[in-house]
Design a protein around this motif. Structure first.
Motif, mmCIF file in Angstrom:
data_model
loop_
_atom_site.group_PDB
_atom_site.id
_atom_site.type_symbol
_atom_site.label_atom_id
_atom_site.label_comp_id
_atom_site.label_asym_id
_atom_site.label_seq_id
_atom_site.Cartn_x
_atom_site.Cartn_y
_atom_site.Cartn_z
ATOM 1 N N PHE A 1 40.227 40.371 51.553
ATOM 2 C CA PHE A 1 40.130 40.892 52.909
ATOM 3 C C PHE A 1 40.199 42.414 52.808
ATOM 4 O O PHE A 1 40.732 42.946 51.835
ATOM 5 C CB PHE A 1 41.274 40.371 53.784
ATOM 6 N N LYS B 1 37.267 45.795 43.327
ATOM 7 C CA LYS B 1 38.238 44.730 43.082
ATOM 8 C C LYS B 1 37.634 43.539 42.347
ATOM 9 O O LYS B 1 38.348 42.609 41.985
ATOM 10 C CB LYS B 1 38.830 44.258 44.403
ATOM 11 N N LYS C 1 35.361 48.226 48.213
ATOM 12 C CA LYS C 1 36.396 47.302 47.716
ATOM 13 C C LYS C 1 35.785 46.097 46.997
ATOM 14 O O LYS C 1 36.353 45.580 46.038
ATOM 15 C CB LYS C 1 37.274 46.797 48.871
ATOM 16 N N ALA D 1 46.869 38.517 52.063
ATOM 17 C CA ALA D 1 48.134 39.235 52.267
ATOM 18 C C ALA D 1 47.916 40.735 52.412
ATOM 19 O O ALA D 1 47.023 41.313 51.801
ATOM 20 C CB ALA D 1 49.072 38.965 51.087
ATOM 21 N N PHE E 1 42.611 36.146 49.151
ATOM 22 C CA PHE E 1 43.705 37.107 49.159
ATOM 23 C C PHE E 1 43.768 37.785 50.516
ATOM 24 O O PHE E 1 43.030 38.720 50.791
ATOM 25 C CB PHE E 1 43.511 38.101 48.008
ATOM 26 N N LEU F 1 44.756 41.014 43.947
ATOM 27 C CA LEU F 1 43.357 40.578 43.979
ATOM 28 C C LEU F 1 42.603 41.073 42.747
ATOM 29 O O LEU F 1 41.959 40.282 42.035
ATOM 30 C CB LEU F 1 42.710 41.098 45.275
HETATM 31 N N1 CTP Z 1 45.415 43.469 47.738
HETATM 32 C C1 CTP Z 1 46.137 42.878 46.742
HETATM 33 N N2 CTP Z 1 47.131 43.587 46.147
HETATM 34 C C2 CTP Z 1 47.417 44.849 46.526
HETATM 35 C C3 CTP Z 1 46.662 45.447 47.560
HETATM 36 C C4 CTP Z 1 45.683 44.726 48.166
HETATM 37 O O1 CTP Z 1 45.896 41.727 46.401
HETATM 38 N N3 CTP Z 1 48.381 45.511 45.916
HETATM 39 C C5 CTP Z 1 44.312 42.703 48.351
HETATM 40 C C6 CTP Z 1 44.521 42.304 49.778
HETATM 41 O O2 CTP Z 1 45.164 41.046 49.874
HETATM 42 C C7 CTP Z 1 43.110 42.278 50.312
HETATM 43 C C8 CTP Z 1 42.410 43.358 49.535
HETATM 44 O O3 CTP Z 1 43.184 43.534 48.353
HETATM 45 O O4 CTP Z 1 42.454 41.073 50.006
HETATM 46 C C9 CTP Z 1 42.261 44.663 50.236
HETATM 47 O O5 CTP Z 1 43.474 45.076 50.797
HETATM 48 P P1 CTP Z 1 43.563 46.420 51.620
HETATM 49 O O6 CTP Z 1 44.967 46.627 52.077
HETATM 50 O O7 CTP Z 1 42.476 46.437 52.644
HETATM 51 O O8 CTP Z 1 43.147 47.472 50.557
HETATM 52 P P2 CTP Z 1 43.935 48.312 49.522
HETATM 53 O O9 CTP Z 1 43.576 47.837 48.169
HETATM 54 O O10 CTP Z 1 45.366 48.348 49.846
HETATM 55 O O11 CTP Z 1 43.240 49.720 49.726
HETATM 56 P P3 CTP Z 1 43.529 50.852 50.841
HETATM 57 O O12 CTP Z 1 44.999 50.805 51.094
HETATM 58 O O13 CTP Z 1 43.070 52.082 50.198
HETATM 59 O O14 CTP Z 1 42.701 50.496 52.016
#
Ligand code: CTP
Length: 407
Positions: free
Chosen positions: A332, A350, A346, A281, A279, A316
């Motif tokens: 990621f 997750k 995370k 994106a 994941f 994710l």
């Molecule tokens: N991700 C996802 N769906 C979302 C948000 C994030 O699948 N709605 C996945 C991303 O693809 C990545 C991971 O979760 O693999 C972490 O994404 P990141 O943007 O770093 O974290 P967030 O969950 O958005 O947390 P924050 O914004 O608090 O850093």
């Protein structure tokens, strides 16, 4: 001219025979495509063309028997052999084939060929009767079984005797094509993910506010697309679900184009089951509670309209906790502060097996390079700054390692 051999080091052994004259044109063709050619002119070859002519075309020293004996301490046949990406013997005589088939290292070229780890390509040239002789047939079979590749010989008239038959050295362009193919095969990684299915997310998501405005982010999709391509190179059957990006669909990958997080989740679910989910994106965390059906207009005296946001599904986390969870789930983490502790959190929150943490405070997002840290239950591993394609290649190999231990 396509520089298809850019940076490739070709060690060219020029054997004896009238076809040696074609080696001069061959050098020019290889260099045009970006190859660095180091020549060894054998004693036989030097009967037909001069070291001066060869050196003028390669713009390097020419290794000959005489020179190499004197300079063995400096050059070393082992070093010559090891510094090549490919060893090309053109023309390859019946005698050279017999020597290598028998494991003899009687001259510099023979010693180099025995010390070689790089692929060896031979372009034989000899009288048709010699090529047809059972001894040469045996040697050719022996060499092929040892992994030596051949280009030619062709049917045609022999330069010296006018005799027709199979024995004429291939033309330089045909030899160049064989060099390209041999190097491509040598570079191809082991297809360790053959028979595995993978789903990869990439790019940003865009969340509409009204028909003309949206919420987006700076993700270019480069890292995610590179991961999909790297998994496909290892033989995996890959579905890439991507938000809007300016990149071409990677070759050999099924690419699904979406816009919003909700669409991305649905597309990922439709791509399951899979052995592996990556994941990458940059999914928008929030979307407008209700996208306006028409363009939101400025109204005098009313000030800006409120923007009500609701949280998007976490793709994710949803997949990692679902019944259809892939065996290996990699996420990621894009962070600007407290990179490792946030990424560590995370991993647990997750339900991922691995988090690839990258600091996005610089120009990582949208850039070509990335410095990442690999977090698993076992601990943290720091990788050096790498091209995003190299990060992807290493990650694909790592995923294959993990899946292999779980078979
Ligand atoms: N991700 C996802 N769906 C979302 C948000 C994030 O699948 N709605 C996945 C991303 O693809 C990545 C991971 O979760 O693999 C972490 O994404 P990141 O943007 O770093 O974290 P967030 O969950 O958005 O947390 P924050 O914004 O608090 O850093």
């Amino acid at each position: 001219m396509d520089r298809t051999l850019h940076g490739k080091r070709v060690l060219l052994i020029i054997g004896g025979g009238i076809a040696a004259y074609k080696a001069l044109d061959l050098i020019r063709r290889l260099r045009e495509r970006g190859a660095r050619v180091t020549p060894i002119l054998t004693e036989g070859g030097a009967q037909f063309i001069t070291p001066l002519a060869v050196g003028a075309l390669t713009a390097t020293p020419v290794y000959t028997e005489l020179f190499s004996r004197e300079a063995e301490q400096d050059v070393g046949h082992i070093r010559l052999a090891r510094e090549a990406d490919l060893i090309l013997v053109a023309p390859a005589t019946a005698d050279r084939m017999a020597q290598l088939a028998g494991g003899l290292a009687g001259d510099l070229a023979g010693a180099v060929l025995l010390a070689a780890r790089a692929p060896v390509l031979m372009a034989p040239a000899m009288n048709p009767a010699m090529w047809a002789h059972p001894a040469t047939r045996r040697n050719a079979e022996r060499l092929a079984a040892d992994g030596v590749r051949f280009v030619g010989p062709e049917h045609g008239e022999m330069a010296e005797s006018g005799e027709a038959g199979q024995g004429r050295m291939s033309e330089p362009l045909a030899i160049v094509a064989a060099v390209e193919a041999a190097l491509m095969d040598a570079d191809a990684p082991l297809r360790r993910l053959e028979g595995r299915r993978a789903v990869v997310t990439s790019g940003p998501t865009v969340e509409p506010i009204d028909p003309v405005r949206y919420i987006a982010n700076r993700s270019s999709g480069r890292q995610g697309h590179a991961v999909a391509a790297a998994l496909a190179r290892l033989g995996a059957q890959v579905t890439l679900v991507t938000g809007p990006v300016a990149l071409p669909d990677p070759a050999g990958v099924t690419t699904i184009h979406v816009e919003t997080a909700c669409q991305m989740l649905a597309a990922v679910e439709a791509a399951l089951p899979a052995d592996l989910g990556v994941f990458v994106a940059a999914v928008a965390d929030w979307r407008a509670a209700a996208a306006a059906p028409g363009k939101i207009k400025k109204r005098d005296g009313e000030g800006p309209p409120p923007l009500h946001l609701v949280e998007n599904p976490d793709i994710l986390a949803t997949i990692a906790r679902s019944a259809a969870r892939p065996r290996l789930v990699i996420g990621f983490a894009a962070e600007t502060d407290a990179l490792l502790s946030n990424a560590q959190a995370k991993l647990a929150r997750k339900g991922a097996d691995m988090i690839v943490a990258n600091d996005v405070s610089g120009d990582t997002m949208g850039g070509a390079r990335n410095t990442v840290h690999i977090l698993t239950q076992a601990g943290v591993e720091d990788w050096p700054e790498l091209d995003k394609a190299e990060v992807a290649a290493r990650l694909a190999e790592r995923a294959a390692d993990i899946l292999e231990t779980e078979r």
